[in-house]
Design a protein around this motif. Structure first.
Motif, short mmCIF file in Angstrom:
data_model
loop_
_atom_site.label_atom_id
_atom_site.label_comp_id
_atom_site.label_asym_id
_atom_site.label_seq_id
_atom_site.Cartn_x
_atom_site.Cartn_y
_atom_site.Cartn_z
N GLY A 101 0.85 -1.18 0.00
CA GLY A 101 0.00 0.00 0.00
C GLY A 101 0.89 1.22 0.00
O GLY A 101 2.11 1.11 -0.18
N SER A 102 0.33 2.39 0.24
CA SER A 102 1.15 3.60 0.30
C SER A 102 1.73 3.75 1.71
O SER A 102 1.24 3.17 2.67
CB SER A 102 0.34 4.85 -0.07
OG SER A 102 -0.74 5.01 0.84
N PHE A 103 2.79 4.55 1.81
CA PHE A 103 3.51 4.71 3.07
C PHE A 103 2.58 5.23 4.17
O PHE A 103 2.69 4.84 5.33
CB PHE A 103 4.69 5.67 2.87
CG PHE A 103 5.71 5.65 3.97
CD1 PHE A 103 6.86 4.88 3.85
CD2 PHE A 103 5.54 6.40 5.12
CE1 PHE A 103 7.81 4.85 4.87
CE2 PHE A 103 6.48 6.39 6.14
CZ PHE A 103 7.62 5.61 6.01
N ASP A 104 1.68 6.14 3.81
CA ASP A 104 0.82 6.79 4.81
C ASP A 104 -0.51 6.08 4.99
O ASP A 104 -1.41 6.59 5.67
CB ASP A 104 0.57 8.25 4.42
CG ASP A 104 -0.11 8.39 3.07
OD1 ASP A 104 -0.19 7.38 2.33
OD2 ASP A 104 -0.56 9.50 2.74
N GLU A 105 -0.66 4.90 4.42
CA GLU A 105 -1.92 4.16 4.49
C GLU A 105 -1.97 3.25 5.70
O GLU A 105 -1.09 2.41 5.90
CB GLU A 105 -2.11 3.34 3.21
CG GLU A 105 -3.39 2.54 3.17
CD GLU A 105 -3.47 1.69 1.92
OE1 GLU A 105 -4.34 0.78 1.89
OE2 GLU A 105 -2.68 1.90 0.98
N SER A 106 -2.99 3.43 6.52
CA SER A 106 -3.14 2.60 7.71
C SER A 106 -3.28 1.12 7.32
O SER A 106 -4.07 0.77 6.43
CB SER A 106 -4.37 3.04 8.50
OG SER A 106 -4.57 2.21 9.61
N GLY A 107 -2.50 0.27 7.95
CA GLY A 107 -2.54 -1.15 7.68
C GLY A 107 -1.56 -1.62 6.62
O GLY A 107 -1.42 -2.82 6.39
N SER A 108 -0.88 -0.68 5.96
CA SER A 108 0.09 -1.08 4.93
C SER A 108 1.38 -1.59 5.59
O SER A 108 1.71 -1.24 6.72
CB SER A 108 0.41 0.10 4.01
OG SER A 108 1.02 1.15 4.74
N SER A 109 2.09 -2.42 4.86
CA SER A 109 3.33 -2.98 5.39
C SER A 109 4.28 -3.28 4.24
O SER A 109 3.87 -3.30 3.06
CB SER A 109 3.07 -4.24 6.21
OG SER A 109 2.47 -5.24 5.39
N GLY A 110 5.53 -3.54 4.57
CA GLY A 110 6.51 -3.82 3.53
C GLY A 110 7.83 -4.25 4.10
O GLY A 110 7.99 -4.46 5.31
#
Length: 281
Positions: free
Chosen positions: A112-121
């Motif tokens: 997801g995007s860096f500022d998106e809640s729940g995103s990971s990487g």
């Protein structure tokens, strides 16, 4: 008479060995070296986060796809629900705005995007080095959403990063789980000059002396755009395999932005500097 001589000999021997024991001093160098290794790792990883954080929020970079950030060429790409951030330094040392030399690459692939809640990487290092300190390993990144007081939060974790010190002969390994709060600057997300982050970390590793250590934040460690070093907070430091098993690392107050940090072991105060542990002099 023989008893008298024997008694005198025993008294003198007891006195001698008692004096000798009192003069034995504990070698705290392994404790101090382990504390320096942990401090170096904390500071480098927090700087990596700051570079990626700026890339994650820079709308000009997102529109153009390429921009220079912190002396690196940064690429930003999206594909469906994925985000790719590539931080490129040359394969030779580049002097950055903070006077540290860097080379190599940092990559972040996200779902997801860096500022998106729940995103990971996953953050990976490709021949990435700071002051010829080479990193091997990776970090997991997560945006869990905002805290109860609406402060943006992030998480970093690693199961193991290996640091090769500047002479490439000495190494240490480091693991950490960090909770990050964006305590200042989120209201002006395009102005990166007012950003302040608090890091609460639990870390462990093996020092260059092969001593096991653990570190737990007592108060959050502070990183900001106004100071190149960790400049606030403290952590409890443990070295269970050594004679002195507990200590404390304290970072100088944010207002001073000094390179020095303080270490306390066995009731004694020591201090060191970031310039020294980075090999700047």
């Amino acid at each position: 008479m023989k008893k008298a001589y024997l008694l005198a000999f025993l008294l003198i021997s007891t006195f001698f060995f008692a004096c000798k024991d009192e003069n034995i001093s504990t070698d705290l160098n392994p404790n101090l070296n382990a504390a320096r290794n942990n401090t170096l790792a904390e500071d480098i990883i927090q700087d990596v986060f700051r570079i990626l954080h700026q890339a994650g929020y820079d709308t000009a970079l997102h529109q153009q796809g390429e921009k220079e950030i912190f002396a690196a060429t940064v690429f930003y790409d999206t594909l469906q629900d994925s985000t790719f951030i590539r931080v490129f330094y040359p394969n030779w040392n580049v002097v950055c705005p903070d006077s540290l030399k860097r080379k190599g690459q940092i990559t972040l692939n996200m779902d997801g995007s860096f500022d998106e809640s729940g995103s990971s990487g996953k953050i990976r290092f490709i021949s990435f080095a700071v002051q010829n300190i080479l990193l091997e390993g990776s970090l997991s990144f997560e945006n869990p959403g905002k805290l109860n007081d609406s402060t943006p939060a992030f998480k970093l974790a690693t199961s193991g990063i290996k640091f090769f010190l500047s002479d490439s002969l000495n190494t240490f390994t480091w693991e950490s789980r960090q909770d990050i709060s964006w305590v200042s600057g989120s209201a002006t997300s395009q102005d990166f000059g007012d950003d302040i982050f608090h890091f609460t970390a639990n870390s462990k590793g093996y020092s260059e002396d092969d001593q096991y250590f653990t570190s737990t934040s007592i108060s959050p460690l502070v990183k900001s755009s106004t100071c190149r070093w960790i400049h606030g907070g403290s952590c409890q430091f443990s070295t269970s395999g050594l004679e002195v098993k507990q200590g404390e690392i304290v970072f100088r107050d944010a207002d001073s932005c000094q390179s020095h940090f303080d270490m306390y072991f066995d009731g004694t105060h020591y201090y060191d500097s970031f310039e020294k542990i980075y090999g700047m002099y």
